[in-house]
Motif scaffolding. Structure first.
Motif, PDB file in Angstrom:
ATOM      1  N   TYR A  90      20.087  31.720  74.082  1.00 11.74           N
ATOM      2  CA  TYR A  90      20.002  30.461  74.822  1.00 11.74           C
ATOM      3  C   TYR A  90      19.748  30.746  76.294  1.00 11.74           C
ATOM      4  O   TYR A  90      20.170  31.771  76.814  1.00 11.74           O
ATOM      5  CB  TYR A  90      21.302  29.650  74.689  1.00 11.74           C
ATOM      6  N   LYS A  91      19.088  29.832  76.959  1.00 14.24           N
ATOM      7  CA  LYS A  91      18.865  29.878  78.408  1.00 14.24           C
ATOM      8  C   LYS A  91      19.683  28.758  79.021  1.00 14.24           C
ATOM      9  O   LYS A  91      19.619  27.606  78.581  1.00 14.24           O
ATOM     10  CB  LYS A  91      17.383  29.698  78.753  1.00 14.24           C
ATOM     11  N   GLU A  92      20.456  29.107  80.049  1.00  7.69           N
ATOM     12  CA  GLU A  92      21.400  28.171  80.654  1.00  7.69           C
ATOM     13  C   GLU A  92      20.791  26.807  80.956  1.00  7.69           C
ATOM     14  O   GLU A  92      21.306  25.775  80.524  1.00  7.69           O
ATOM     15  CB  GLU A  92      21.952  28.803  81.940  1.00  7.69           C
ATOM     16  N   LYS A  93      19.704  26.770  81.679  1.00 12.41           N
ATOM     17  CA  LYS A  93      19.117  25.490  82.111  1.00 12.41           C
ATOM     18  C   LYS A  93      18.420  24.744  80.987  1.00 12.41           C
ATOM     19  O   LYS A  93      18.075  23.580  81.134  1.00 12.41           O
ATOM     20  CB  LYS A  93      18.174  25.711  83.285  1.00 12.41           C
ATOM     21  N   LYS A  94      18.231  25.385  79.832  1.00 12.08           N
ATOM     22  CA  LYS A  94      17.595  24.734  78.682  1.00 12.08           C
ATOM     23  C   LYS A  94      18.627  24.131  77.719  1.00 12.08           C
ATOM     24  O   LYS A  94      18.259  23.450  76.764  1.00 12.08           O
ATOM     25  CB  LYS A  94      16.724  25.737  77.923  1.00 12.08           C
ATOM     26  N   GLU A  96      20.995  21.568  76.115  1.00 14.98           N
ATOM     27  CA  GLU A  96      21.030  20.098  76.166  1.00 14.98           C
ATOM     28  C   GLU A  96      22.228  19.603  76.972  1.00 14.98           C
ATOM     29  O   GLU A  96      22.178  18.549  77.590  1.00 14.98           O
ATOM     30  CB  GLU A  96      21.078  19.514  74.752  1.00 14.98           C
ATOM     31  N   TYR A  98      23.510  21.092  79.586  1.00 13.58           N
ATOM     32  CA  TYR A  98      23.506  21.701  80.921  1.00 13.58           C
ATOM     33  C   TYR A  98      23.919  20.720  82.023  1.00 13.58           C
ATOM     34  O   TYR A  98      24.804  21.017  82.832  1.00 13.58           O
ATOM     35  CB  TYR A  98      22.126  22.300  81.227  1.00 13.58           C
ATOM     36  N   ASN A  99      23.284  19.551  82.090  1.00 14.05           N
ATOM     37  CA  ASN A  99      23.593  18.581  83.160  1.00 14.05           C
ATOM     38  C   ASN A  99      25.046  18.118  83.089  1.00 14.05           C
ATOM     39  O   ASN A  99      25.696  17.960  84.128  1.00 14.05           O
ATOM     40  CB  ASN A  99      22.640  17.394  83.114  1.00 14.05           C
ATOM     41  N   LYS A 102      27.279  20.920  84.432  1.00 15.64           N
ATOM     42  CA  LYS A 102      27.203  20.985  85.903  1.00 15.64           C
ATOM     43  C   LYS A 102      27.976  19.828  86.534  1.00 15.64           C
ATOM     44  O   LYS A 102      28.700  20.012  87.507  1.00 15.64           O
ATOM     45  CB  LYS A 102      25.735  20.985  86.369  1.00 15.64           C
ATOM     46  N   ARG A 103      27.805  18.638  85.978  1.00 16.87           N
ATOM     47  CA  ARG A 103      28.492  17.458  86.531  1.00 16.87           C
ATOM     48  C   ARG A 103      30.006  17.606  86.458  1.00 16.87           C
ATOM     49  O   ARG A 103      30.725  17.228  87.384  1.00 16.87           O
ATOM     50  CB  ARG A 103      28.043  16.191  85.786  1.00 16.87           C
ATOM     51  N   ILE A 108      29.415  28.264  82.858  1.00 17.17           N
ATOM     52  CA  ILE A 108      28.603  28.581  81.679  1.00 17.17           C
ATOM     53  C   ILE A 108      28.509  30.096  81.564  1.00 17.17           C
ATOM     54  O   ILE A 108      28.209  30.779  82.545  1.00 17.17           O
ATOM     55  CB  ILE A 108      27.185  27.984  81.802  1.00 17.17           C
TER      56      ILE A 108
END
Length: 125
Positions: A90-94, A96, A98-99, A102-103, A108
């Motif tokens: 998996y890629k962190e910013k990819k 689902e 992720y947002n 962060k919020r 992660i």
């Protein structure tokens, strides 16, 4: 962490061990049969109950939670963990989620893949 965990292999075990090392309590969101089908577009080899039974024998795991959705957003929003762990494929910013992570200021951890990548779908002939 979360996942389908249909055929438990060493990559899964390494993820679970590394996740536990970074946390006090390891909660695994395990996809239900219905959400497994939505994610993989096929039925699991083992039912939710069988997969949960197998995972319950992994000493790193403290709790297993049934995940009825295709992603762990609701579970993360309800639990608000300090850390969310995923495998190195998996890629962190990819992600689902992720947002949301962060919020909520949730750390992660993406476990790096060392050596040969192992995949349940490649194990099945």
């Amino acid at each position: 962490t979360n996942g389908c965990f249909d055929i438990l292999h060493s990559g899964h075990i390494k993820l679970l061990i590394n996740s536990k090392k970074r946390s006090d309590v390891l909660i695994v969101g395990l996809n239900s049969d219905k959400s497994y089908f939505k994610v993989k577009n096929k039925k699991p080899l083992y039912s939710f109950r069988e997969r949960a039974l197998i995972l319950s024998q992994v000493h790193s795991i403290d709790f297993i939670v049934k995940l009825d959705d295709i992603n762990p957003k609701k579970l993360i929003n309800n639990l608000k963990p300090d850390l969310h762990c995923k495998g190195g494929d998996y890629k962190e910013k990819k992600l689902e989620e992720y947002n949301l992570l962060k919020r909520l200021k949730i750390k992660i951890y993406i476990m790096p893949i060392k050596g040969k990548k192992i995949s349940s779908s490649k194990i099945i002939l």
